[in-house]
Design an enzyme around this catalytic site. Structure first.
Site, PDB file in Angstrom:
ATOM      1  N   LYS A 122       0.859  -1.179   0.000  1.00  0.00           N
ATOM      2  CA  LYS A 122       0.000   0.000   0.000  1.00  0.00           C
ATOM      3  C   LYS A 122       0.900   1.237   0.000  1.00  0.00           C
ATOM      4  O   LYS A 122       1.936   1.241   0.679  1.00  0.00           O
ATOM      5  CB  LYS A 122      -0.858  -0.033   1.273  1.00  0.00           C
TER       6      LYS A 122
ATOM      7  N   SER B  27      -9.707   1.149   2.845  1.00  0.00           N
ATOM      8  CA  SER B  27      -8.848   1.972   2.037  1.00  0.00           C
ATOM      9  C   SER B  27      -7.778   1.190   1.263  1.00  0.00           C
ATOM     10  O   SER B  27      -7.257   1.702   0.279  1.00  0.00           O
ATOM     11  CB  SER B  27      -8.145   3.002   2.922  1.00  0.00           C
TER      12      SER B  27
ATOM     13  N   SER C 166      -9.837  -1.235   6.962  1.00  0.00           N
ATOM     14  CA  SER C 166      -9.225  -0.979   5.653  1.00  0.00           C
ATOM     15  C   SER C 166      -8.479  -2.146   5.037  1.00  0.00           C
ATOM     16  O   SER C 166      -8.083  -2.084   3.876  1.00  0.00           O
ATOM     17  CB  SER C 166      -8.275   0.213   5.743  1.00  0.00           C
TER      18      SER C 166
END
Lengths: 475, 490, 95
Positions: free
Chosen positions: B77, B157, B181
């Site tokens: 990420k 996310s 997330s």
């Protein structure tokens, strides 16, 4: 003026004398090239986290104990949020609701009267970086070397009522921190700064609106800023106007305080516990261990000096206000006359240090050298007057006391028969004065002694001289 | 042969010298190149990856392979700072930021020989559950509904982290989970997503959203891979004061899928009529599987469940508002030129942050501000204690808790939600776990009528990741779900 | 106090965000909606409950006081928007 009262509270920011910063390992050395002692944490790079310095906690505990304060077993680090170019994180890690040290007190003495000044709290926090505004007409330069250095903020109660008291308070706290070796107290380098809160009121009336004068870094400025501010506030009220609560700056050149423009915004610091840190819990054992390691502090030492050396309260105060001075004095006074030691340290040596603008640590004359000099006075080798000449030479050269005395031929004449020769000559040369003396004008004793001293170039042992002259004249 | 590899499979191929790490890496780099439509990657570290793969092959040729992660292509990420590689947090304000340091998480992977394929798209500063708040545009879910050609959100996310695993653009990825997330996007894309206990994985070098909630974790194709990855990234880090000092565990070698005599709690507060029937059905299937495999199913109560979401939307924005103050145009990142400092701050931050981030900064600022602190922030911290206590009580009676991971399956990217609060409801099942700091895993159970993945969530007590993985493996082995969406994007 | 347009402006200022008139209305609406949502908590009794600011049950770890400068000025300023002579640089600030 008499019906006005001044109320003063002080926040002292004292830099912890740690090697590394409060939450990062960067060095705290003073005077390095800009932005060379800045870690990723200090620069608030994304993803960086604070890890607290154990030594700084220990120093805060020590300082708290030295200020007779309560040590809190649990304390919390909060974020104080505001934007400023010298605050990389956009918040300062400080302690708000739960500081490491709670209430305490220190005693100050003004003209022989002792007053207790309350301490509200002591907490640990990060210092900000430094802004330079004079490098470019359109830009401000920022150096983060200071950013993140550990400070102890020591908050007093509003217990002071004059600039003298305020100065005495800051002096005392500084002295205690220096005794404890938790802060070097160097005000010129900014290791110890004071924010002073001043308000005035008519006797018996409610507290007035206060103004905070920020970042005062000398005793002289503290005094001058308070005096100016008190005067300013009284004038405002006497004009029928109101004092505006604000942050002010003291300007040395004009000797005035002025409103700080950058602080005009209303503050809302949004304190909350720093989620990157857990509560700080102190083991009682650790606190006790630190307590046991505390050195003798200025108040205790002063009392001991008065009792042990039989010196005046004033002298004891002067000699104990600074730990290094007190240690220097004790080295000098060991097995020597305390009266002579006080006078040589507090008068002669201090005068030289003042003149050369030196600390006791950089004294040109060591305690053992000064001791040797006093020994020579005590055993009668040199007179006090000659000693001053030797001392002056000691300050300027590496020569030993003995060598200076020999080189200058300052050995005192303590041989009775030798002195008598000089006395006889003076008495013979001044028959009229001898006559006058005998007729009752005994004040002339000084004249004869003076003449002999002149003749011996000051080398006659004054005690002996006095004794023999008197004996001869009184016969 | 090189498609849909798990870490275990790839590792075996490398060990047996059937395929080189470079071949595997190149095949993934090619797939990434061909899959731009999914918008999973912000940065592809082509050269870095090839270089690292060659190093692995060098070690392998000398029989010096470091371990099962050596030569495994991973992606991260874009919240993890990577040395000399652009790291953006999917925000314009960091769109030019190249760290000089490597986060502990990515460093741990690199030290074990893992290959960095690149940096994955996500919601801006991890704020969102759709991946639509990214400055780099939304990630597209590789899964599509059977009855529509609409592009779907991958969740968020960690949307890029989940979608890239589902689309097989990396063998596994690392995401972060502040309120769901990792678990929610894993659930939306048919992946396994693990959020470790708060403190299990170091946060050093991970761009902060909400410091007391953020935790990095793996998104993978299998529970075994999750175990290997957790072992790889976790452990104490003296650079993070909130890193646990508990020793790291051998989650993979200790995997044991037996659930015999375990007590599994089913919280009644997670059940509602609004919960889609198919999700209810899979939940029931989960109970059935565990029960058939020897576990005892017990209904439990977590009475403060409903308060978790509003408490979260106080605490997370509060911390974020402060964490994001450092993006001010002075030290790094975007700067809008102005003649006055305050104007410079305001322009830079307004230009650099997206709308959702700004909303959260403002809410966070509000709940901490003078006069509101007690009513909002302090209150939320107290609620947090109540929620934690709920779990503490329940874990006296049960070993683990089974709930749905999300209240819905993937929805259309084009579905505009006018009210931000509606979006917040996506996190309803995941947020309480972050507030309590517990570990939880999202595991795929099957597809709904539209053909979209449905995930369930398992929760255990703090630092019981081993148990969590064991139960998850039991379910995985019983279900046999394959995360292989039909490829339409090449 | 009612949350209104002025509250929004004040908050934006505090958070160093500039909001133009167009954005102001929708932002105010969004914030109101969020506030309404979190206001649910007002009904919950939390008397005598201690707050939790971090769920990790561990003592704060203390670091030894060892100084090391690990970041060069060059690396520190690698991503800087503007610098001069090793300093960070911002528009002129008047104190």
């Amino acid at each position: 003026m008499d019906d006005w009262q001044t109320v003063i509270g002080i926040e002292i920011h004292a830099q912890v004398n740690s090697k590394s910063k409060l939450f990062s390992s960067s060095s705290t050395d003073f005077g390095s090239a800009p932005n060379t002692q800045v870690s990723l944490v200090d620069a608030a790079m994304p993803g960086m986290l604070p890890v607290i310095n154990k030594f700084c906690i220990e120093q805060a505990i020590k300082s708290g104990l030295g200020l007779n304060a309560k040590i809190n077993n649990k304390s919390i680090f909060d974020r104080k949020n505001y934007f400023y170019q010298d605050l990389p994180q956009g918040y300062q890690i400080s302690q708000f609701k739960d500081p490491i040290v709670g209430e305490g007190s220190v005693e100050i003495e003004i003209e022989g009267i002792t007053k207790t000044i309350g301490i509200e709290r002591l907490h640990l926090e990060q210092d900000a970086g430094k802004s330079l505004h004079d490098q470019d007409p359109n830009l401000t330069f920022v150096d983060l070397n200071r950013s993140g250095i550990a400070l102890m903020e020591i908050v007093s109660k509003p217990d002071m009522s004059s600039s003298d008291e305020a100065i005495a308070y800051v002096r005392k706290v500084r002295s205690i921190l220096r005794y404890l070796d938790t802060c070097d107290g160097n005000m010129e380098q900014g290791s110890l700064r004071a924010d002073v809160n001043v308000s005035v009121r008519k006797k018996g009336e409610e507290l007035g609106t206060r103004c905070e004068i920020k970042n005062l870094n000398s005793f002289k400025h503290i005094g001058a800023a308070i005096n100016f501010e008190v005067d300013r506030q009284i004038k405002i009220i006497e004009r029928g106007e109101q004092v505006k609560q604000e942050t002010r700056l003291y300007e040395v050149v004009s000797n005035k305080t002025r409103s700080m423009r950058s602080k005009e915004d209303a503050h809302d610091y949004r304190y909350f516990p720093d989620p990157d840190l857990l509560p700080l819990q102190l083991e009682q054992d650790w606190i006790e261990k630190i307590k046991k390691s505390l050195p003798e502090l200025p108040d205790e030492k002063k009392l001991r000096f008065i009792n042990f050396y039989k010196i005046s309260g004033y002298d004891a105060e002067v000699l104990t206000s600074d730990r290094r001075i007190s240690e220097f004095f004790e080295e000098v006074a060991k097995n020597r006359s305390s009266k002579l030691s006080v006078s040589w340290v507090a008068s002669e040596l201090f005068a030289v240090l003042n003149k050369l603008n030196l600390n006791i640590e950089n004294s040109p004359v060591s305690s053992s050298q000064l001791g040797e000099l006093i020994d020579e006075i005590e055993n009668g080798t040199i007179s006090n007057r000659a000693a001053k000449e030797v001392f002056e030479e000691m300050c300027n050269s590496e020569k030993s006391v003995k060598d200076i005395i020999d080189d200058k031929g300052l050995v005192q004449i303590s041989d009775t028969s030798e002195i008598e020769i000089f006395i006889n000559k003076v008495l013979e040369d001044n028959p009229e004065n001898v006559e006058k003396y005998k007729n009752g004008k005994t004040k002339l004793l000084g004249f004869f002694i003076g003449e002999v001293m002149k003749a011996t170039k000051g080398k006659a042992n004054p005690g002996l001289l006095n004794q023999i002259v008197k004996k001869k004249l009184d016969n | 042969m090189l498609d849909n590899l798990t870490i275990l499979e790839a590792s075996k191929l490398i060990d047996e010298k059937k395929v080189s790490a470079l071949e595997i890496t190149n095949s993934y780099l090619k797939k990434i190149e061909d899959s731009k439509k999914l918008n999973c990657f912000i940065t592809v570290s082509h050269d870095k990856a090839v270089h690292a793969a060659k190093e692995t092959d060098n070690r392998v040729s000398k029989n010096n392979r470091i371990g099962p992660m050596d030569g495994i292509p991973l992606a991260y990420k874009d919240l993890f700072c990577t040395k000399d590689t652009l790291t953006t947090a999917s925000s314009k304000i960091l769109s030019n930021f190249i760290p000089t340091y490597e986060s502990t998480v990515t460093n741990n992977c690199i030290n074990k020989g893992a290959i960095t394929l690149g940096k994955l798209n996500c919601d801006e500063f991890a704020m969102g559950s759709t991946n639509k708040t990214s400055f780099y545009g939304p990630v597209v879910n590789p899964w599509k509904s059977l009855d529509s050609d609409e592009e779907l959100v991958p969740g968020g996310s960690s949307g890029g982290s989940a979608a890239s695993v589902a689309a097989d653009l990396c063998i596994a990825s690392i995401g972060t989970d502040t309120g769901g997330s990792i678990r929610q996007p894993a659930s939306f894309t048919g992946a396994v997503g693990l959020k470790p206990t708060y403190g299990r994985v170091s946060r050093w070098g991970t761009i902060a959203f909400a410091s007391s909630l953020d935790q990095a974790g793996p998104i993978s194709k299998t529970v075994e891979d999750a175990a290997i990855l957790l072992q790889t990234i976790s452990g104490h880090d003296n650079k993070d004061s909130t890193s646990s000092q508990k020793p790291n565990e051998h989650y993979f070698s200790n995997l044991n899928s037996s659930v015999k005599n375990l007590k599994i709690g089913i919280p009644k507060e997670y059940m509602s009529d609004d919960l889609p029937l198919e999700i209810q059905n899979y939940w029931n299937e989960g109970k059935k599987i565990l029960s058939e495999n020897g576990a005892e199913i017990i209904e439990i109560s977590l009475p403060h469940t409903k308060t978790a979401l509003p408490a979260y939307y106080i605490i997370a924005p509060a911390e974020a508002s402060s964490n994001l103050s450092r993006y001010d145009g002075v030290k790094y990142g975007l700067r809008t030129n102005e003649k006055n400092l305050i104007k410079m701050y305001e322009s830079t931050r307004s230009d650099g942050f997206g709308d959702e981030v700004k909303r959260r900064i403002m809410i966070g600022t509000y709940v901490l501000s003078s006069g509101y602190y007690d009513a909002y922030y302090l209150k939320a911290q107290k609620i947090r204690s109540l929620i934690k206590k709920d779990f503490d009580n329940v874990f006296k009676d049960v070993n683990a808790i089974l709930t749905p991971a999300t209240p819905n399956t993937a929805f259309a990217i084009d579905k505009e939600e006018k009210d931000p609060v509606k979006n917040y409801l996506n996190d309803i099942f995941t947020v309480p776990i972050n507030l309590a700091g517990l570990p939880a895993i999202s595991i795929p159970f099957g597809l709904d009528k539209k053909g979209l993945p449905v995930g369930m969530q398992l929760i255990t007590n703090s630092f019981e990741e081993q148990l969590l993985l064991n139960i998850a493996k039991n379910i995985q082995d019983s279900i046999n779900f394959k995360n292989e969406p039909k490829c339409w994007w090449k | 106090m009612e949350f209104d347009k002025n509250s929004t402006i004040k908050l934006a200022k505090l958070a160093r965000l500039s909001v133009n008139d167009n954005q102001l209305n929708s932002l105010e609406k969004d914030l109101k909606s969020i506030l309404k949502f979190i206001d649910q908590l007002k009904e919950i009794n939390t008397e005598d409950i201690d707050p939790t600011s971090n769920s990790l049950d561990q003592k704060l770890i203390l670091r030894d006081d060892i100084a090391e400068n690990t970041l060069s000025n060059e690396d520190l300023l690698k991503n800087v928007p503007e610098s001069e002579l090793g300093f960070f640089v911002v528009p002129k600030v008047i104190e």
